[in-house]
Write an enzyme that holds these catalytic residues in place. Structure first.
Site, PDB file in Angstrom:
ATOM      1  N   GLU A   1       0.870  -1.174   0.000  1.00 39.40           N
ATOM      2  CA  GLU A   1       0.000   0.000   0.000  1.00 39.40           C
ATOM      3  C   GLU A   1       0.904   1.220   0.000  1.00 39.40           C
ATOM      4  O   GLU A   1       1.458   1.606   1.031  1.00 39.40           O
ATOM      5  CB  GLU A   1      -0.911   0.008   1.228  1.00 39.40           C
ATOM      6  CG  GLU A   1      -1.929  -1.106   1.268  1.00 39.40           C
ATOM      7  CD  GLU A   1      -3.059  -0.922   0.282  1.00 39.40           C
ATOM      8  OE1 GLU A   1      -3.084   0.124  -0.411  1.00 39.40           O
ATOM      9  OE2 GLU A   1      -3.910  -1.812   0.200  1.00 39.40           O
TER      10      GLU A   1
ATOM     11  N   CYS B   1      -2.288   9.051   2.524  1.00 39.17           N
ATOM     12  CA  CYS B   1      -2.066   8.538   1.171  1.00 39.17           C
ATOM     13  C   CYS B   1      -3.258   8.859   0.276  1.00 39.17           C
ATOM     14  O   CYS B   1      -3.121   8.909  -0.952  1.00 39.17           O
ATOM     15  CB  CYS B   1      -1.798   7.035   1.200  1.00 39.17           C
ATOM     16  SG  CYS B   1      -3.070   6.072   2.028  1.00 39.17           S
TER      17      CYS B   1
END
Length: 505
Positions: free
Chosen positions: A259, A293
């Protein structure tokens, strides 16, 4: 004791969360971004201690994989109850270690509670398939079995939620967890380890070594990547981190669940509800001081509504209260470090050099917090999607681009190396369907009339391209933590072969 320590009541939090036996000495200094002060020292994990931790996880797996999944779910249920009981303390510690506002720190712990609830239900639904066999008196099925000890590497910005996405699922799937948190946020990790151990107390089936924390930097992460005893390593961080670890994991034929970075865009169309769009973009762009993010980093707005959208955004930005994230009313806390501030300043300078017009940016509150890094969020109007716009800077910078046709907006959205999250604001059904369709956004998260950040645990979380391709949290993300078996059972007396093959008589 500094004034900050008094305000934050660190000693009380340490006692409440059971951290005392892991702190002290001359180890890693833990600093809070709120004022830059040292709030604790934590011993780093030696090579020998790391090897012992993984050995315990391997031994625990031998027992835990034999425990029925619903009983494994009982451990996670207990953990969820402890998180409910300690939500205030752990949420406050999250805010102290990361600098995010208290509301977000509490929300992160709620996310942990939610994934525990999800995983408890999942523990009774780890089902495979029954598949029609072409051979008479044969049954073919798909089975799922525990995979083995899982290594989890997490970043500073979501120090506990991302771990819980992995750990709650791994535990119900039968896998122990070895967790390396960011060196910036070890206290919250140790608190979670203590709560997990407390959840296992009195649960006869739970062996020692199901949840362990190891503390260290890049060398420790590389050690985990190379460790064949960890069949899966889930790593959250920058694209650079993924490039460094991914090939090492692949070299030993391990599984990597990555990720990584995001460069997320919000498209604002002529039909958009601008009140809604402004609120959504504001939170997604400045929440966590732009250190998510899923932060909105690019605003792709139609030329017909550009000026009105920008006018409203400037007004909204002017009302963002920047300050101590523990104080009521604060909407944006500090950047995590001086390095983060310098990266933001360098990005803004480059945007200016590439033809941008910068509104905002720059350090604030330096006199009150000389060792902390508070900044103003920046709106940057760009003439085109230049190289700096295509680069993720982990800071509250929102680049503004203009488009005429929806196809152009979609092309801009997709023309970056990252592919995590995206959003479109429209009341036109055709535009919404085009953006979410196969020729639309190429991101793993594609939203309509809601921002790029704030994902729920029910859906799988992750992205494409340089974001890494991993999926965590909900949906069928659990399959990453298990091994798949295709099983054929012949309950007849003959031996018919597949594809009608005849071999001998």
């Amino acid at each position: 004791m500094t004034q900050t320590e008094k305000t934050m009541d660190i000693d009380h939090l340490i006692a409440a969360l059971g951290l005392g036996d892991r702190l002290g000495g001359e180890g890693l200094a833990v600093r809070t971004p709120i004022d830059g002060s040292v709030i604790a020292h934590v011993a780093e994990t030696s090579e020998a201690a790391y090897d012992a931790a993984v050995a315990r996880a391997v031994a625990a797996f031998e027992t835990w994989r034999r425990v029925p999944a619903p009983r494994r779910g009982e451990l996670v249920r207990r953990l969820g109850e402890l998180l409910r009981a300690h939500k205030e303390a752990l949420g406050r510690l999250v805010s102290i270690e990361t600098g995010k506002i208290l509301e977000e720190g509490l929300g992160e712990v709620q996310e942990m509670i939610d994934i525990c609830d999800f995983a408890v239900g999942l523990s009774r639904q780890l089902h495979g398939l029954t598949i029609a066999s072409e051979r008479p008196e044969h049954r073919m099925s798909e089975l799922w079995h525990p995979l083995g000890p899982v290594g989890v590497i997490t970043a500073f910005n979501f120090p506990v939620a991302v771990w819980s996405w992995n750990a709650a699922l791994a535990l119900v799937c039968g896998d122990p967890v070895v967790w390396k948190p960011s060196e910036r946020t070890p206290l919250t990790a140790l608190a979670c380890e203590a709560l997990a151990r407390r959840a296992a107390e009195g649960l006869e089936e739970a062996p020692e070594g199901l949840v362990q924390v190891v503390i260290g930097g890049r060398a420790l992460a590389e050690r985990m990547a190379d460790d064949g005893r960890l069949p899966l390593v889930s790593a959250t961080g920058s694209c650079a981190m993924g490039r460094a670890l991914g090939p090492r994991i692949a070299a030993r034929f391990g599984r990597a669940l990555l990720e990584l970075g995001g460069n997320n865009a919000a498209v604002v169309t002529p039909s958009a509800d601008l009140d809604l769009a402004v609120r959504a973009v504001l939170f997604s762009a400045v929440g966590t001081a732009g250190q998510r993010c899923t932060t909105t980093r690019r605003l792709i707005v139609h030329e017909s509504v550009r000026e009105e959208m920008l006018s409203r955004l400037r007004s909204a930005y002017a009302q963002v209260r920047i300050g101590n994230p523990l104080e009521p009313g604060t909407l944006m806390g500090p950047l995590v470090s001086r390095e983060a501030y310098e990266a933001m300043e360098a990005a803004l300078a480059r945007a200016l050099a590439e033809g941008g017009a910068v509104d905002g940016g720059g350090r604030v509150l330096a006199e009150r917090y000389p060792e902390a890094w508070y900044v103003r969020p920046a709106l940057v109007e760009m003439p085109a999607q230049t190289e700096i716009v295509r680069t993720e800077t982990f800071a509250p910078i929102l680049y503004v681009l203009t488009y005429r046709e929806l196809e152009e907006a979609i092309a801009l959205n997709n023309a970056v190396p990252q592919g995590l999250s995206s959003a479109i604001f429209t009341t036109d059904l055709r535009e919404a369907e085009a953006f979410t369709g196969p020729a639309g956004s190429d991101c793993g998260i594609v939203n309509v009339n809601t921002g790029t950040s704030g994902a729920e645990i029910g859906g799988a979380f992750g992205g494409e391209k340089e974001t890494g391709g991993g999926r965590e949290s909900g949906s069928d993300a659990w399959k990453a933590y298990m091994r798949r078996v295709t099983s054929t059972v012949n309950y007849g007396r003959g031996l018919p072969l597949a594809q009608g093959i005849r071999f001998g008589d």
